[in-house]
Design an enzyme around this catalytic site. Structure first.
Site, PDB file in Angstrom:
ATOM      1  CB  ALA A  91      -0.930  -0.006   1.211  1.00  0.00           C
ATOM      2  CE1 TYR A  92       5.754   5.276   2.567  1.00  0.00           C
ATOM      3  CE2 TYR A  92       7.329   3.463   2.549  1.00  0.00           C
ATOM      4  CZ  TYR A  92       7.055   4.810   2.681  1.00  0.00           C
ATOM      5  OH  TYR A  92       8.071   5.698   2.919  1.00  0.00           O
ATOM      6  CB  ALA A  93       5.371   0.334  -2.720  1.00  0.00           C
ATOM      7  CB  ALA A  94       0.305   1.204  -4.313  1.00  0.00           C
ATOM      8  CE  LYS A 153       5.322   8.414   0.668  1.00  0.00           C
ATOM      9  NZ  LYS A 153       5.515   9.855   0.941  1.00  0.00           N
TER      10      LYS A 153
END
Length: 249
Positions: free
Chosen positions: A151-154, A156
Site C-alpha cells: 500500500a505504501y509503495a503504491a 508513493k
C-alpha cells in the site's frame, strides 16, 4: 536562498523537521504545516532559536478541501511561496489480504491526493517566483520484495508519476518538480531500530555507506541543494537519498 519562503508538510518531526531546519539555516522563512500543533510549535522554536523565521500552520493534509485556504494563509503571513515540500504521509503497512479498503486508501489521500491539492494551490505563487517542488517518495517502490509495503509503495509510486507529469507540464512556468526517496533516522525508524536490534543491524549492513541518514544533515541539506540555483536544470527526477541501498534504474 535568503528571503525565500518554503511550505513543508509534516514538518513537526522527522524528515520534514530536518528539511525545515536545513532550509531555515539558509535564510528561508518556513511555513511548518501538519496535524499536531504542539509538534509544529516545537519545530518553529528550534528554527527561531537558531535565528530563523518560522510560523506554524495546522492542517490535516487528508482534508484536501482545506488546502487552498492554508496556502493563502501562508502567503498572507510570509509574503509568498518559493518552495513546496510534500512530506506528510499517514498510511498502512501489512499484507494486502489483511488490509482494509480504508487503510489502503488513507495512504493515497495523504500522499498523491494531498500533494496534488498543495501543488495546484501553490502553482500561481510558485510560477510568480520561479519556484520548486519536492515530493517525498520511497525506495520501497523498487524493493525486490515489497511484501507488507504494498500500500505504501503504491501510493508513493503514484506520487512519483505525479512528480514527473508536473515537471513536464509546469517547466515552462519556471517551476521545477523533483522527488526524493530518503532513508533517515526519523522517530518511527529510531523506535524500530531500538526494538529490533538484530534486524536493524542487517538493515544498516545492506546500506553501502554503512549508516542510516540524518534528517537534517543528509536529507535536509540535499533538499537545500535541489531547490537552490546550482541544480536549476534538474527537474522530473527521483533522487535516492538512501546511502546507495536501492537501485532506481
Amino acid at each position: 536562498m535568503r528571503g525565500k519562503v518554503a511550505l513543508i508538510t509534516g514538518a513537526g518531526q522527522g524528515v520534514g523537521q530536518g528539511i525545515a531546519l536545513a532550509l531555515a539555516g539558509e535564510g528561508v522563512a518556513v511555513a511548518v504545516a501538519g496535524r499536531t500543533e504542539a509538534k509544529l510549535n516545537a519545530t518553529c522554536e528550534l528554527i527561531r532559536e537558531r535565528g530563523g523565521r518560522a510560523e506554524p500552520f495546522p492542517v490535516d493534509v487528508a482534508d484536501t478541501g482545506a488546502v487552498p485556504a492554508v496556502v493563502e494563509q501562508v502567503v498572507g503571513a510570509l509574503g509568498g511561496i518559493d518552495v513546496l515540500v510534500n512530506n506528510a504521509y499517514t498510511g498502512a503497512y501489512g499484507p494486502l489480504l489483511s488490509m482494509s479498503d480504508e487503510d489502503f486508501q488513507r495512504g493515497f489521500r495523504t500522499a498523491p491526493f494531498a500533494a496534488f491539492a498543495f501543488m495546484k494551490a501553490c502553482h500561481p505563487h510558485l510560477k510568480a517566483r520561479g519556484g520548486s517542488i519536492i515530493n517525498l517518495v520511497t525506495s520501497a517502490m523498487v524493493r525486490w520484495d515489497t511484501s507488507t509495503y504494498g500500500a505504501y509503495a503504491a501510493a508513493k509510486q503514484a506520487l512519483k508519476s505525479l512528480t514527473r507529469t508536473a515537471a513536464a507540464e509546469w517547466g515552462r512556468d519556471g517551476i521545477r518538480v523533483n522527488a526524493i526517496a530518503p532513508h533517515a533516522l526519523s522517530p518511527g525508524l529510531k523506535a524500530w531500530t531500538e526494538h529490533n536490534p538484530e534486524e536493524a543491524a542487517e538493515f544498516v549492513a545492506s546500506i553501502p555507506l554503512g549508516r542510516i541518514g540524518d534528517c537534517e544533515a543528509d536529507i535536509g541539506r540535499a533538499v537545500v541543494a535541489l531547490v537552490g540555483p546550482d541544480l536549476g536544470y534538474l527537474t522530473g527526477a527521483t533522487v535516492p537519498l538512501d546511502g546507495g541501498q536501492a537501485f532506481f534504474g
